[in-house]
Design a protein around this motif. Structure first.
Motif, PDB file in Angstrom:
ATOM      1  N   PHE A   1      39.495  49.301  47.283  1.00 59.90           N
ATOM      2  CA  PHE A   1      40.341  48.157  47.626  1.00 59.90           C
ATOM      3  C   PHE A   1      41.629  48.651  48.270  1.00 59.90           C
ATOM      4  O   PHE A   1      42.105  49.749  47.965  1.00 59.90           O
ATOM      5  CB  PHE A   1      40.649  47.382  46.340  1.00 59.90           C
TER       6      PHE A   1
ATOM      7  N   GLY B   1      39.680  47.082  32.852  1.00 57.59           N
ATOM      8  CA  GLY B   1      39.550  45.931  33.743  1.00 57.59           C
ATOM      9  C   GLY B   1      40.836  45.559  34.448  1.00 57.59           C
ATOM     10  O   GLY B   1      40.830  44.826  35.437  1.00 57.59           O
ATOM     11  N   HIS B   2      41.959  46.039  33.933  1.00 57.04           N
ATOM     12  CA  HIS B   2      43.241  45.692  34.553  1.00 57.04           C
ATOM     13  C   HIS B   2      43.856  46.875  35.280  1.00 57.04           C
ATOM     14  O   HIS B   2      45.039  46.845  35.616  1.00 57.04           O
ATOM     15  CB  HIS B   2      44.194  45.103  33.513  1.00 57.04           C
TER      16      HIS B   2
ATOM     17  N   CYS C   1      46.071  34.363  40.956  1.00 50.45           N
ATOM     18  CA  CYS C   1      45.182  34.680  42.081  1.00 50.45           C
ATOM     19  C   CYS C   1      45.258  33.591  43.144  1.00 50.45           C
ATOM     20  O   CYS C   1      45.173  32.398  42.841  1.00 50.45           O
ATOM     21  CB  CYS C   1      43.735  34.825  41.608  1.00 50.45           C
TER      22      CYS C   1
ATOM     23  N   LEU D   1      50.862  36.893  36.678  1.00 53.24           N
ATOM     24  CA  LEU D   1      50.050  37.050  37.882  1.00 53.24           C
ATOM     25  C   LEU D   1      49.264  35.773  38.127  1.00 53.24           C
ATOM     26  O   LEU D   1      48.852  35.095  37.187  1.00 53.24           O
ATOM     27  CB  LEU D   1      49.034  38.194  37.721  1.00 53.24           C
TER      28      LEU D   1
ATOM     29  N   GLY E   1      48.353  37.609  43.254  1.00 51.20           N
ATOM     30  CA  GLY E   1      47.746  38.706  42.519  1.00 51.20           C
ATOM     31  C   GLY E   1      47.173  39.821  43.375  1.00 51.20           C
ATOM     32  O   GLY E   1      47.212  40.987  42.997  1.00 51.20           O
ATOM     33  N   GLU E   2      46.635  39.482  44.541  1.00 49.68           N
ATOM     34  CA  GLU E   2      45.844  40.468  45.284  1.00 49.68           C
ATOM     35  C   GLU E   2      46.602  41.730  45.672  1.00 49.68           C
ATOM     36  O   GLU E   2      45.985  42.783  45.832  1.00 49.68           O
ATOM     37  CB  GLU E   2      45.187  39.842  46.520  1.00 49.68           C
TER      38      GLU E   2
ATOM     39  N   ASP F   1      38.690  51.903  43.729  1.00 46.68           N
ATOM     40  CA  ASP F   1      37.473  51.097  43.914  1.00 46.68           C
ATOM     41  C   ASP F   1      37.239  50.754  45.380  1.00 46.68           C
ATOM     42  O   ASP F   1      36.378  49.934  45.696  1.00 46.68           O
ATOM     43  CB  ASP F   1      37.543  49.818  43.067  1.00 46.68           C
TER      44      ASP F   1
ATOM     45  N   ASN G   1      48.727  43.188  43.820  1.00 52.45           N
ATOM     46  CA  ASN G   1      49.009  43.905  42.566  1.00 52.45           C
ATOM     47  C   ASN G   1      47.856  44.864  42.297  1.00 52.45           C
ATOM     48  O   ASN G   1      47.041  44.667  41.388  1.00 52.45           O
ATOM     49  CB  ASN G   1      49.194  42.911  41.419  1.00 52.45           C
TER      50      ASN G   1
ATOM     51  N   ASP H   1      38.047  41.063  40.693  1.00 54.11           N
ATOM     52  CA  ASP H   1      37.737  42.361  41.296  1.00 54.11           C
ATOM     53  C   ASP H   1      36.788  42.200  42.462  1.00 54.11           C
ATOM     54  O   ASP H   1      35.957  41.308  42.459  1.00 54.11           O
ATOM     55  CB  ASP H   1      37.015  43.261  40.279  1.00 54.11           C
ATOM     56  N   ILE H   2      36.883  43.132  43.409  1.00 53.80           N
ATOM     57  CA  ILE H   2      35.916  43.128  44.516  1.00 53.80           C
ATOM     58  C   ILE H   2      34.567  43.656  44.034  1.00 53.80           C
ATOM     59  O   ILE H   2      33.544  43.371  44.624  1.00 53.80           O
ATOM     60  CB  ILE H   2      36.411  43.961  45.721  1.00 53.80           C
TER      61      ILE H   2
ATOM     62  N   PHE I   1      43.584  37.582  29.462  1.00 56.36           N
ATOM     63  CA  PHE I   1      44.115  37.729  30.817  1.00 56.36           C
ATOM     64  C   PHE I   1      42.954  37.717  31.803  1.00 56.36           C
ATOM     65  O   PHE I   1      41.992  38.447  31.638  1.00 56.36           O
ATOM     66  CB  PHE I   1      44.899  39.046  30.919  1.00 56.36           C
ATOM     67  N   TYR I   2      43.048  36.860  32.831  1.00 57.78           N
ATOM     68  CA  TYR I   2      41.947  36.747  33.813  1.00 57.78           C
ATOM     69  C   TYR I   2      41.743  38.081  34.530  1.00 57.78           C
ATOM     70  O   TYR I   2      42.609  38.952  34.512  1.00 57.78           O
ATOM     71  CB  TYR I   2      42.252  35.638  34.824  1.00 57.78           C
ATOM     72  N   GLU I   3      40.596  38.194  35.179  1.00 56.89           N
ATOM     73  CA  GLU I   3      40.277  39.402  35.943  1.00 56.89           C
ATOM     74  C   GLU I   3      39.638  39.012  37.269  1.00 56.89           C
ATOM     75  O   GLU I   3      38.732  38.192  37.295  1.00 56.89           O
ATOM     76  CB  GLU I   3      39.257  40.232  35.147  1.00 56.89           C
TER      77      GLU I   3
ATOM     78  N   LYS J   1      45.129  47.442  41.418  1.00 56.29           N
ATOM     79  CA  LYS J   1      44.716  48.151  40.194  1.00 56.29           C
ATOM     80  C   LYS J   1      44.110  49.494  40.573  1.00 56.29           C
ATOM     81  O   LYS J   1      43.767  49.723  41.721  1.00 56.29           O
ATOM     82  CB  LYS J   1      43.677  47.300  39.449  1.00 56.29           C
ATOM     83  N   TRP J   2      43.963  50.382  39.605  1.00 54.07           N
ATOM     84  CA  TRP J   2      43.381  51.718  39.836  1.00 54.07           C
ATOM     85  C   TRP J   2      44.051  52.386  41.043  1.00 54.07           C
ATOM     86  O   TRP J   2      43.400  53.017  41.882  1.00 54.07           O
ATOM     87  CB  TRP J   2      41.867  51.613  40.056  1.00 54.07           C
TER      88      TRP J   2
HETATM   89  N1  LIG Z   1      41.882  47.895  43.055  1.00 52.76           N
HETATM   90  C1  LIG Z   1      41.850  46.572  42.993  1.00 52.76           C
HETATM   91  N2  LIG Z   1      42.998  45.916  42.732  1.00 52.76           N
HETATM   92  C2  LIG Z   1      43.015  44.573  42.666  1.00 52.76           C
HETATM   93  C3  LIG Z   1      41.847  43.822  42.901  1.00 52.76           C
HETATM   94  C4  LIG Z   1      40.639  44.525  43.157  1.00 52.76           C
HETATM   95  O1  LIG Z   1      39.566  43.947  43.358  1.00 52.76           O
HETATM   96  N3  LIG Z   1      40.685  45.901  43.199  1.00 52.76           N
HETATM   97  N4  LIG Z   1      41.907  42.440  42.837  1.00 52.76           N
HETATM   98  C5  LIG Z   1      43.202  41.841  43.116  1.00 52.76           C
HETATM   99  C6  LIG Z   1      43.260  40.416  42.852  1.00 52.76           C
HETATM  100  S1  LIG Z   1      42.537  39.401  44.015  1.00 52.76           S
HETATM  101  C7  LIG Z   1      43.974  39.886  41.820  1.00 52.76           C
HETATM  102  S2  LIG Z   1      44.197  38.222  41.660  1.00 52.76           S
HETATM  103  C8  LIG Z   1      44.556  40.760  40.790  1.00 52.76           C
HETATM  104  C9  LIG Z   1      44.039  40.376  39.428  1.00 52.76           C
HETATM  105  O2  LIG Z   1      44.500  41.258  38.470  1.00 52.76           O
HETATM  106  P1  LIG Z   1      43.806  41.238  37.029  1.00 52.76           P
HETATM  107  O3  LIG Z   1      42.345  41.429  37.240  1.00 52.76           O
HETATM  108  O4  LIG Z   1      44.441  42.307  36.234  1.00 52.76           O
HETATM  109  O5  LIG Z   1      44.084  39.875  36.477  1.00 52.76           O
HETATM  110  O6  LIG Z   1      44.258  42.122  41.001  1.00 52.76           O
HETATM  111  C10 LIG Z   1      44.318  42.535  42.339  1.00 52.76           C
HETATM  112  N5  LIG Z   1      44.194  43.959  42.395  1.00 52.76           N
END
Ligand SMILES: Nc1nc2c(c(=O)[nH]1)N[C@H]1C(S)=C(S)[C@@H](COP(=O)(O)O)O[C@H]1N2
Ligand SMILES: [Mo]
Length: 505
Positions: free
Chosen positions: A326, A352-353, A283, A281, A366-367, A324, A369, A237-238, A233-235, A371-372
């Motif tokens: 974001f 990482g996800h 990007c 997902l 994706g953006e 993070d 969605n 992150d900022i 699965f791609y990743e 994470k953390w």
């Molecule tokens: N907290 C946080 N969530 C984030 C991001 C991030 O940098 N920080 N990147 C986003 C972007 S641009 C995308 S495309 C997706 C990618 O999710 P994945 O890394 O699980 O594939 O997460 C989103 N959620």
């Protein structure tokens, strides 16, 4: 013993720079040994700092043109900057040490070096602990590199030749760097979620096995084509380093335009009625035929089950914030079908996800969605998120796409092409293939629909190749009967568009 020999980095000027740099590199390796590839690694926040503060155009160029190479270059540059910063600390330390009357010179040099390294690190992390540990690590690296250099050279015979001392410093920094790298790389910093939960974790469920087995069974038998549940699965992150969050200490808060803010612990969520959902997902910043589109089986709870108890006002928008730094804002309506995932493919969410929890917003780029995830804030007004502040328009629904990732020769002389198609919650109804540059079209075979409202499909098509070079074109039709747009657009600012075309021989 000369004063130089006693001071830690008290070398003659012509070689002190090189030795300081070696100590700096060893210091970076030491920081990696202590922190591994986490935000406490000195190069992590420096890379993140650059990514956040470089002009939007540079970042966009890096994402769109350089892709993964861009972030690798960023990390490499950050490692270089860290080494130079530590080397500077060592040089300053030695300069101060050399002004001190012996026998305290060496001690003063080391203390000043550690103090400056501490200052640099604490400034980037805003963390005293990270600063202190890095300061000590740099001090040790600095000490070993220069002291062992001196000692070795001394054993070889006085007077100590500069070149010999330098060679000895190289010889002592190489194992430091190698050891530091090996130590850091061997660390796994994810806390197994089992340890913070009583009873069976929600992603351990026979239903998960059944769903994953079904997805494997329904994946098309096309060599080289990624199965319906992605192997990798791609990743995106900022930051170059993923946050390391303790599920025990993590909480998710619903705030803003609500009757009363509500907060959830990890255990609160794991104890709720969970669901398992296939969600894909993609990007917004990926190339038209890129590799940043994937699918997984996620375990979690509907986001509104967490938001409703807070008594949300009927406001327009929502902001999701993450550990993070974001943040992304989007229309409240998109949140209605949102999901909070704590598990992925039968495992706790990987770091990482988004470990321990992430948002999944069906059908959207994706953006959003996030994470953390730490906060869901209901807003009365729309505001720009992280990427929108940098010129992107990536908070909306995905574009329809059919990708072409596999071209192969079959035993019978025919050719086989294949890929994935995705249109968010609109679904994929049809994929068509042209082998004559778009003059004539034929329908491709599609994989069975996975259960779920936001999933991709695989497609494949076999044909008798015309002699010589020909142009293969692919296009999808979404579940509303709308054909994928032929208008070409680059990923910036609102996602790639056009039909994927490839010359086949
Ligand atoms: N907290 C946080 N969530 C984030 C991001 C991030 O940098 N920080 N990147 C986003 C972007 S641009 C995308 S495309 C997706 C990618 O999710 P994945 O890394 O699980 O594939 O997460 C989103 N959620
Ligand atoms: Mo993204």
């Amino acid at each position: 013993m000369s004063r130089h020999a006693r001071s830690i980095v008290g070398y003659p000027a012509d070689e002190s720079l090189a030795v300081a740099l070696l100590a700096g590199v060893a210091g970076v390796a030491g920081s990696f040994a202590v922190a591994s590839f986490t935000p406490a690694f000195i190069a992590g926040p420096i890379a993140g700092f650059m990514a956040r503060t470089l002009p939007g155009q540079v970042i966009t160029f890096s994402i769109v043109v350089l892709g993964d190479l861009g972030s690798q270059l960023n990390v490499a540059l950050a490692v270089g900057i860290s080494a130079v910063l530590f080397a500077g600390a060592a040089l300053l330390g030695s300069a101060v040490g050399n002004r001190t009357a012996s026998p305290a010179a060496g001690f003063v040099a080391g203390a000043v070096t550690a103090l400056i390294s501490f200052g640099i690190t604490a400034a980037f992390f805003a963390s005293v602990v990270a600063g202190a540990s890095t300061g000590l690590v740099v001090l040790a690296a600095d000490f070993i590199t220069s002291q062992r250099g001196t000692a070795l050279a001394a054993r070889i015979g006085e007077p100590v030749a500069s070149r010999r001392r330098l060679l000895a410093a190289i010889a002592s920094s190489v194992p430091l760097v190698a050891g530091g790298y090996a130590l850091g790389a061997s660390q796994s910093t994810q806390v197994p979620a089992e340890t913070v939960l009583d009873g069976t974790p929600p992603w351990v469920d026979p239903e998960v096995e059944t769903l994953l087995a079904g997805a494997a069974e329904n994946s098309l038998d096309v060599p080289g084509l990624e199965p319906l549940v992605s192997d990798e699965f791609y990743e995106v992150d900022i930051n170059s380093t993923n946050p390391t969050i303790d599920a025990d200490e993590w909480s998710l808060t619903v705030t803003g335009a609500v009757d009363n803010a509500v907060s959830y612990s990890y255990a609160n969520i794991a104890e709720m009625e969970v669901e398992h959902r296939f969600v894909s997902l993609r990007c917004v910043g990926e190339a038209l035929n890129g590799k940043k589109m994937d699918n997984a089986l996620w375990t979690g709870v509907p986001i509104m089950d967490l938001v409703e108890p807070a008594g949300p006002a009927d406001e327009c928008c929502v902001m999701l914030r993450a550990a993070d730094g974001f943040y992304e804002s989007f229309p409240r309506s998109a949140l209605e079908d949102g999901f909070l995932a704590v598990g992925m493919n039968g495992e706790p969410l990987p770091r990482g996800h988004g470990y321990p929890a992430r948002a999944l917003i069906p059908g959207h780029w994706g953006e959003i969605n996030v994470k953390w995830l730490t906060e869901i804030e209901l807003l009365e007004q729309d505001v720009d998120g992280y990427w929108e502040e940098r010129g992107w328009h990536g908070t909306g629904p995905v574009n329809t796409v059919a990708k072409l990732h596999v071209v192969s020769d079959l035993d019978d002389g025919r050719k086989q092409v294949g890929g994935h198609a995705y249109a968010g919650v609109r679904g994929i109804e049809r994929v068509e293939v042209s082998t004559d540059g778009g003059e004539t079209w034929a329908e491709a075979t599609l994989s069975e629909d996975l259960p779920g409202t936001d999933v991709w499909r695989q497609w494949t098509y076999s044909y008798d190749p015309p002699g010589g070079e020909h142009e293969v074109v692919v296009r999808a039709t979404d579940g509303t009967g709308t054909l994928q747009s032929e208008t070409e657009a680059s990923p910036f600012p609102s996602g790639p568009s056009g039909w994927v075309t490839r010359t086949v021989r």
